[in-house]
Enzyme design. Structure first.
Site, PDB file in Angstrom:
ATOM      1  N   ARG A 114      -7.856 -15.183 -10.497  1.00  0.00           N
ATOM      2  CA  ARG A 114      -6.870 -14.664  -9.548  1.00  0.00           C
ATOM      3  C   ARG A 114      -6.102 -13.461 -10.083  1.00  0.00           C
ATOM      4  NH1 ARG A 114      -7.279 -20.179  -9.139  1.00  0.00           N
ATOM      5  NH2 ARG A 114      -7.609 -20.942  -7.003  1.00  0.00           N
ATOM      6  N   HIS A 139     -11.589 -14.060  -7.483  1.00  0.00           N
ATOM      7  CA  HIS A 139     -12.997 -13.816  -7.813  1.00  0.00           C
ATOM      8  C   HIS A 139     -13.549 -12.522  -7.225  1.00  0.00           C
ATOM      9  CE1 HIS A 139     -13.033 -17.520  -9.870  1.00  0.00           C
ATOM     10  NE2 HIS A 139     -13.304 -18.327  -8.878  1.00  0.00           N
ATOM     11  N   HIS A 214     -19.763 -18.929 -12.716  1.00  0.00           N
ATOM     12  CA  HIS A 214     -18.941 -19.976 -12.106  1.00  0.00           C
ATOM     13  C   HIS A 214     -19.776 -21.251 -11.987  1.00  0.00           C
ATOM     14  CE1 HIS A 214     -16.385 -22.216  -9.420  1.00  0.00           C
ATOM     15  NE2 HIS A 214     -15.471 -21.254  -9.402  1.00  0.00           N
ATOM     16  N   ASP A 288      -7.248 -27.200 -12.512  1.00  0.00           N
ATOM     17  CA  ASP A 288      -7.740 -25.873 -12.124  1.00  0.00           C
ATOM     18  C   ASP A 288      -6.951 -24.868 -12.942  1.00  0.00           C
ATOM     19  OD1 ASP A 288      -9.053 -23.782 -10.958  1.00  0.00           O
ATOM     20  OD2 ASP A 288      -8.227 -24.050  -8.950  1.00  0.00           O
ATOM     21  N   GLU A 354     -15.633 -22.010 -16.632  1.00  0.00           N
ATOM     22  CA  GLU A 354     -15.763 -20.574 -16.392  1.00  0.00           C
ATOM     23  C   GLU A 354     -15.187 -19.819 -17.587  1.00  0.00           C
ATOM     24  OE1 GLU A 354     -13.913 -19.858 -12.450  1.00  0.00           O
ATOM     25  OE2 GLU A 354     -13.999 -22.050 -12.317  1.00  0.00           O
TER      26      GLU A 354
END
Length: 390
Positions: A114, A139, A214, A288, A354
């Protein structure tokens, strides 16, 4: 650009992971079993052909890579009984990749993760970006590199490894980012069950670049019969980047000690993701977050992640040159999208790792820089090593 193989990388990973007996094969068997085959995967709505390259090794591991999104469409590896299964989330046909959201084992760019409020400044000039997750850019924008049909640059095969290299040119102003960027990604499979991913990029103007694979993985197999998070996880990290309500890092790392984010020693992911913690709540009841990897950015891959699924007997070790590892436990999967085998994946049925630079680094000077200038070469190497538990 030079994205040639560096032998030190393979030596380092072999030292780290402690190879299982399943990957030790006579030289003759290795030479006869490595292969790379090329085929058509389908046709996009604009008439463009999408190519597929399948890499196979002597241990029963295979990876199918498609040019659309430079995507890992299939990744098969045997369990402790020798039965191979696909381990990556995705779709059975091209239409699934073209028409549905979700970053299913794609290459993400030009900026992974982000960027706050969809804007950043470079040399005194502000660049407004495509808002793919309002109020932020996620992304790379609404038409990121995962939605581009990359070109197959080369397919190579030797006695002990096979690879495919995809290339993409992103024009100046693409999704609001400055500079024309030419990027390559190489996927290489060897008989040690290493899937090595190498990124390279150059630019003709100052810009920011942050690329990642990803991953969306379930070591028990896809379609999923069990939660991907029902596995033991170790992360070589002492801190995460805490986030605000829009999942933008607040700036100061948070030590993992005493929190559900502590994977310095092996811990069950499901139990930690379901724990009570304000940061887990912000991410819809799960992880996350970007883990700050020990050692920061390195010239060769360092140990980062170990994931072991005791029931299937499959294990995964990840080594990377990158300073951060975004870990995502599939918290926002709601069963709305039909994937492989007609399955609608729900929460925790996928886990993502990631390897990348830090989220929102262009707006946070204290973070490692993701700036790329003309004459420089962006590079990243990340290795996914699969093995069977003893």
């Amino acid at each position: 650009m030079n994205i040639s193989i560096r032998p030190a990388t393979t030596i380092l990973l072999s030292t780290l992971v402690g190879l299982s007996a399943c990957s030790q094969l006579p030289a003759g068997d290795k030479a006869s079993a490595i292969s790379a085959s090329r085929a058509t995967f389908g046709t996009l709505s604009n008439g463009a052909k999408v190519e597929a390259v399948t890499l196979k090794n002597a241990a029963g591991m295979s990876a199918t890579l498609i040019s659309y999104g430079a995507t890992v469409q299939s990744l098969r590896f045997p369990d402790k009984q020798g039965n191979a299964a696909d381990l990556v989330v995705g779709y059975d046909n091209l239409a699934g990749y073209e028409t549905t959201p979700g970053f299913t084992n794609v290459t993400v760019g030009r900026y992974a993760n982000r960027i706050a409020k969809g804007t950043f400044a470079l040399d005194g000039k502000s660049y407004p970006l495509s808002l793919s997750e309002p109020p932020n850019t996620l992304h790379g924008g609404t038409i990121g590199w995962d939605k581009r049909n990359w070109v197959v640059k080369s397919v190579d095969q030797t006695a002990d490894k096979a690879s495919v290299t995809f290339t993409l040119t992103s024009p100046d102003g693409d999704q609001g980012f400055p500079g024309t960027v030419v990027a390559d990604v190489t996927y290489e499979l060897n008989n040690n069950n290493d899937l090595t991913i190498r990124y390279g990029a150059t630019t003709d103007k100052p810009t920011v670049v942050n690329l990642t694979y990803h991953s969306m993985i379930n070591l028990s197999g896809i379609p999923a019969s069990r939660l991907a998070t029902d596995a033991d996880l170790t992360i070589e990290s002492d801190a995460i980047l805490p986030v605000d309500k829009t999942l933008i890092p607040t700036g100061t790392p948070l030590p993992v000690a005493g929190t559900p984010f502590d994977f310095r020693t092996p811990a069950n992911v499901t139990a930690r993701a379901r724990a009570e913690h304000p940061q887990l709540a912000l991410a819809n009841g799960g992880i996350d977050h970007n883990y700050v990897l020990r050692g920061g950015k390195t010239a060769t891959p360092k140990p980062a992640v170990t994931l072991e699924d005791r029931q299937s007997g499959r294990g995964l070790k990840i080594a990377t040159t990158e300073p951060g590892m975004q870990v995502y436990t599939g918290n926002f999967l709601k069963g709305e999208i039909v994937g492989k085998g007609g399955q609608r994946l729900t929460k925790y049925e996928s886990i993502s790792f990631e390897a990348q630079g830090y989220p929102d680094a262009p707006n946070q000077p204290a973070f490692p820089s993701t700036r790329l200038d003309p004459g420089q070469n962006y590079s990243q190497t990340t290795v996914f090593h699969f093995y069977q538990l003893k």
